[in-house]
Scaffold this motif. Structure first.
Motif, PDB file in Angstrom:
ATOM      1  N   THR A 148     -13.471  38.498  28.887  1.00  0.00           N
ATOM      2  CA  THR A 148     -12.238  38.205  29.599  1.00  0.00           C
ATOM      3  C   THR A 148     -12.181  36.885  30.241  1.00  0.00           C
ATOM      4  O   THR A 148     -11.050  36.129  30.416  1.00  0.00           O
ATOM      5  CB  THR A 148     -12.095  39.069  30.865  1.00  0.00           C
ATOM      6  OG1 THR A 148     -13.126  38.726  31.724  1.00  0.00           O
ATOM      7  CG2 THR A 148     -11.941  40.383  30.441  1.00  0.00           C
ATOM      8  N   VAL A 149     -13.263  36.154  30.096  1.00  0.00           N
ATOM      9  CA  VAL A 149     -13.116  34.499  30.747  1.00  0.00           C
ATOM     10  C   VAL A 149     -12.455  33.617  29.865  1.00  0.00           C
ATOM     11  O   VAL A 149     -11.529  32.908  30.365  1.00  0.00           O
ATOM     12  CB  VAL A 149     -14.675  33.942  30.911  1.00  0.00           C
ATOM     13  CG1 VAL A 149     -14.826  32.633  30.939  1.00  0.00           C
ATOM     14  CG2 VAL A 149     -15.340  34.735  32.184  1.00  0.00           C
TER      15      VAL A 149
ATOM     16  N   ALA B 244     -20.664  32.468  34.024  1.00  0.00           N
ATOM     17  CA  ALA B 244     -20.969  31.184  33.953  1.00  0.00           C
ATOM     18  C   ALA B 244     -21.382  30.676  32.593  1.00  0.00           C
ATOM     19  O   ALA B 244     -20.826  29.461  32.179  1.00  0.00           O
ATOM     20  CB  ALA B 244     -22.417  30.849  34.602  1.00  0.00           C
ATOM     21  N   PHE B 245     -21.722  31.407  31.545  1.00  0.00           N
ATOM     22  CA  PHE B 245     -22.075  31.047  30.125  1.00  0.00           C
ATOM     23  C   PHE B 245     -20.940  30.892  29.624  1.00  0.00           C
ATOM     24  O   PHE B 245     -20.476  30.084  28.800  1.00  0.00           O
ATOM     25  CB  PHE B 245     -22.977  32.029  29.445  1.00  0.00           C
ATOM     26  CG  PHE B 245     -22.953  31.654  28.074  1.00  0.00           C
ATOM     27  CD1 PHE B 245     -24.010  30.647  27.685  1.00  0.00           C
ATOM     28  CD2 PHE B 245     -22.227  32.285  27.270  1.00  0.00           C
ATOM     29  CE1 PHE B 245     -23.958  30.482  26.287  1.00  0.00           C
ATOM     30  CE2 PHE B 245     -22.375  31.963  25.599  1.00  0.00           C
ATOM     31  CZ  PHE B 245     -23.343  30.850  25.329  1.00  0.00           C
ATOM     32  N   SER B 246     -19.889  31.887  29.654  1.00  0.00           N
ATOM     33  CA  SER B 246     -18.508  31.791  29.034  1.00  0.00           C
ATOM     34  C   SER B 246     -17.464  30.714  29.571  1.00  0.00           C
ATOM     35  O   SER B 246     -17.046  30.045  28.599  1.00  0.00           O
ATOM     36  CB  SER B 246     -17.713  32.972  29.148  1.00  0.00           C
ATOM     37  OG  SER B 246     -18.329  34.215  28.750  1.00  0.00           O
ATOM     38  N   ILE B 247     -17.782  30.387  30.871  1.00  0.00           N
ATOM     39  CA  ILE B 247     -16.979  29.380  31.182  1.00  0.00           C
ATOM     40  C   ILE B 247     -17.630  27.926  30.568  1.00  0.00           C
ATOM     41  O   ILE B 247     -16.793  26.847  30.473  1.00  0.00           O
ATOM     42  CB  ILE B 247     -16.843  29.121  32.747  1.00  0.00           C
ATOM     43  CG1 ILE B 247     -15.545  28.188  33.316  1.00  0.00           C
ATOM     44  CG2 ILE B 247     -17.964  28.515  33.259  1.00  0.00           C
ATOM     45  CD1 ILE B 247     -15.382  28.229  34.746  1.00  0.00           C
ATOM     46  N   CYS B 248     -18.882  27.565  30.386  1.00  0.00           N
ATOM     47  CA  CYS B 248     -19.374  26.495  29.689  1.00  0.00           C
ATOM     48  C   CYS B 248     -18.551  26.345  28.208  1.00  0.00           C
ATOM     49  O   CYS B 248     -18.350  25.197  28.062  1.00  0.00           O
ATOM     50  CB  CYS B 248     -20.966  26.809  29.458  1.00  0.00           C
ATOM     51  SG  CYS B 248     -21.706  26.370  31.208  1.00  0.00           S
ATOM     52  N   ILE B 249     -18.525  27.323  27.560  1.00  0.00           N
ATOM     53  CA  ILE B 249     -17.900  27.509  26.205  1.00  0.00           C
ATOM     54  C   ILE B 249     -16.313  26.737  26.304  1.00  0.00           C
ATOM     55  O   ILE B 249     -15.898  26.145  25.532  1.00  0.00           O
ATOM     56  CB  ILE B 249     -18.099  28.748  25.478  1.00  0.00           C
ATOM     57  CG1 ILE B 249     -19.279  29.226  25.541  1.00  0.00           C
ATOM     58  CG2 ILE B 249     -17.309  28.457  24.166  1.00  0.00           C
ATOM     59  CD1 ILE B 249     -20.177  28.496  24.792  1.00  0.00           C
ATOM     60  N   VAL B 250     -15.856  27.352  27.288  1.00  0.00           N
ATOM     61  CA  VAL B 250     -14.445  26.862  27.561  1.00  0.00           C
ATOM     62  C   VAL B 250     -14.551  25.469  27.957  1.00  0.00           C
ATOM     63  O   VAL B 250     -13.547  24.795  27.528  1.00  0.00           O
ATOM     64  CB  VAL B 250     -13.924  27.771  28.809  1.00  0.00           C
ATOM     65  CG1 VAL B 250     -12.461  27.129  29.245  1.00  0.00           C
ATOM     66  CG2 VAL B 250     -13.554  29.194  28.226  1.00  0.00           C
TER      67      VAL B 250
ATOM     68  N   THR C 148     -12.835  32.901  20.781  1.00  0.00           N
ATOM     69  CA  THR C 148     -13.896  32.702  21.506  1.00  0.00           C
ATOM     70  C   THR C 148     -14.327  33.866  22.508  1.00  0.00           C
ATOM     71  O   THR C 148     -15.563  34.217  22.444  1.00  0.00           O
ATOM     72  CB  THR C 148     -13.849  31.607  22.696  1.00  0.00           C
ATOM     73  OG1 THR C 148     -13.170  30.263  22.143  1.00  0.00           O
ATOM     74  CG2 THR C 148     -14.921  31.240  23.570  1.00  0.00           C
ATOM     75  N   THR C 149     -13.530  34.990  22.858  1.00  0.00           N
ATOM     76  CA  THR C 149     -13.687  36.259  23.429  1.00  0.00           C
ATOM     77  C   THR C 149     -14.492  36.835  22.374  1.00  0.00           C
ATOM     78  O   THR C 149     -15.438  37.744  22.652  1.00  0.00           O
ATOM     79  CB  THR C 149     -12.454  36.644  23.901  1.00  0.00           C
ATOM     80  OG1 THR C 149     -11.625  35.955  24.798  1.00  0.00           O
ATOM     81  CG2 THR C 149     -12.719  38.106  24.433  1.00  0.00           C
ATOM     82  N   LEU C 150     -13.991  36.821  21.141  1.00  0.00           N
ATOM     83  CA  LEU C 150     -14.546  37.620  20.202  1.00  0.00           C
ATOM     84  C   LEU C 150     -16.132  37.499  20.049  1.00  0.00           C
ATOM     85  O   LEU C 150     -16.772  38.292  20.247  1.00  0.00           O
ATOM     86  CB  LEU C 150     -14.090  37.530  18.855  1.00  0.00           C
ATOM     87  CG  LEU C 150     -12.504  38.316  18.550  1.00  0.00           C
ATOM     88  CD1 LEU C 150     -12.007  38.096  17.149  1.00  0.00           C
ATOM     89  CD2 LEU C 150     -12.600  39.927  18.740  1.00  0.00           C
TER      90      LEU C 150
END
Length: 392
Positions: A260-261, A313-319, A133-135
């Motif tokens: 990093t998220v 905020a966007f990355s935590i949505c994916i998580v 996901t980080t990639l």
């Protein structure tokens, strides 16, 4: 093909799909004046080049989520990438109708990646979801910033047509690599058979609605800021060049958090820390804008804070899509639902922010609205983090 080579091919495909999830949108604002002068795009339609993709996201995201569950996420994403590449090169045709129709195709294609890629990662790399996901979120943020920074320069030194065509090569290469990677991907169980249970409705799940609201609020903040920050800074007294550079800082600053998220989220207090950072960054940035300072260093810091908050905020949505569901099928359907409703909100944002500032002849009410949005977003994040699954 050996297992190692096939794995790297799939990873390259994920990277390139991620690279196309914002670039076709973020490359357009620096080209707006050229589009207006060279192909006769009416100024009244300029804002639609940002709004149309968001509306497409809203319309097709739930359809794509359902198709992925029934037909296979990887194959449906391939079709989306074909539509994305076709739409990108349709925009090269020097006519307004081609520009608008191509933008619709781009919106459909990006929606495919937005919805399906988190689920594909969960299926193909179940033991390294965070790393993969980080990639893709890193590639998305980096290439989006590259598009904003270079599209105007390319058009100035070559032509508008060449700028559109050259940057659209990223989508074409992504399509080719995905075609090559598709036969190497691991076959998974039919989603309806997982756990021996029928699929559960996301639209009837209250906690899924909280995820939708969070996604919508962070989207309205990001796309409204991308659209209007240059204008806001120019109105505050900065030159157009400096205002554009500050906007580029905003875009680039999301990159470290995109990287990093997903990894931080694996730690015990990771999700809480990310939610606090996202809310705090937007809040401090908005309060700083209210001061109206024309100090360059101060505004660079504000741009960096808000950009980093947006990336978080966007990355935590994916998580949330991955960690608050029990299967890849549920991930795709939650992603489709949240993005469908969320992008309806996001599409309204740039238009509403512009109308409010024009009607009141001030950016201050818009900034206060951003503060309210931030507070609501943070509250939704807290509620999501407290739940193990949206079905709890």
């Amino acid at each position: 093909m050996g297992k190692k080579r096939s794995t790297w091919l799939i990873i390259c495909g994920i990277l390139l799909v991620g690279a196309n999830l914002r670039l076709p949108i973020t490359m357009i604002p620096p080209l707006m004046s050229s589009l207006e002068s060279q192909i006769g795009l009416p100024a009244s339609l300029s804002g639609m080049l940002t709004t149309i993709p968001l509306l497409m996201f809203a319309l097709v995201s739930p359809i794509i989520g359902r198709l992925g569950s029934r037909r296979g996420n990887e194959g449906v994403l391939l079709i989306a990438l074909v539509v994305l590449a076709a739409g990108s090169y349709l925009r090269v045709v020097p006519h307004v109708w081609a520009l608008l129709l191509g933008t619709c195709g781009i919106g459909i294609g990006i929606a495919g990646g937005n919805v399906l890629l988190p689920a594909i990662i969960k299926d193909q790399f179940p033991t390294s979801v965070a790393a993969k996901t980080t990639l893709y979120t890193t590639a998305m943020a980096l290439v989006a910033s590259f598009g904003t920074a270079t599209s105007g320069v390319i058009a100035k030194n070559t032509s508008l047509t060449w700028a559109l065509a050259s940057l659209s090569l990223v989508g074409l290469v992504g399509l080719i690599v995905w075609v090559l990677a598709l036969p190497q991907m691991r076959k998974v169980q039919e989603p309806t058979a997982e756990h021996g249970q029928p699929q559960r409705s996301m639209w009837r799940t209250p906690k899924a609605w909280i995820v939708l609201i969070y996604f919508g609020l962070q989207s309205i903040a990001y796309y409204s800021l991308v659209t209007w920050l240059p204008t806001l800074w120019h109105a505050a007294g900065f030159s157009q060049v400096v205002a554009g550079n500050l906007a580029t800082v905003f875009q680039l600053s999301g990159l470290p958090l995109s990287m990093t998220v997903p990894l931080i989220a694996e730690r015990k207090w990771g999700l809480t820390a990310i939610n606090m950072f996202g809310g705090g960054g937007f809040l401090i940035g908005a309060l700083g804008l209210l001061l109206g300072s024309t100090n360059l260093v101060f505004n660079v810091v504000l741009a960096a804070l808000m950009g980093a908050a947006s990336g978080a905020a966007f990355s935590i949505c994916i998580v949330f899509f991955q960690k608050r569901t029990d299967s890849a099928a549920d991930t795709a359907r939650l992603s489709g639902m949240a993005q469908s409703g969320g992008y309806v909100v996001a599409a309204v944002g740039p238009v509403a922010f512009g109308l409010i500032s024009s009607a009141l002849n001030s950016w201050t009410p818009v900034i206060w609205l951003l503060i309210v949005i931030t507070a609501l977003m943070f509250s939704c994040g807290v509620a999501i983090i407290k739940s193990r699954s949206v079905f709890d």
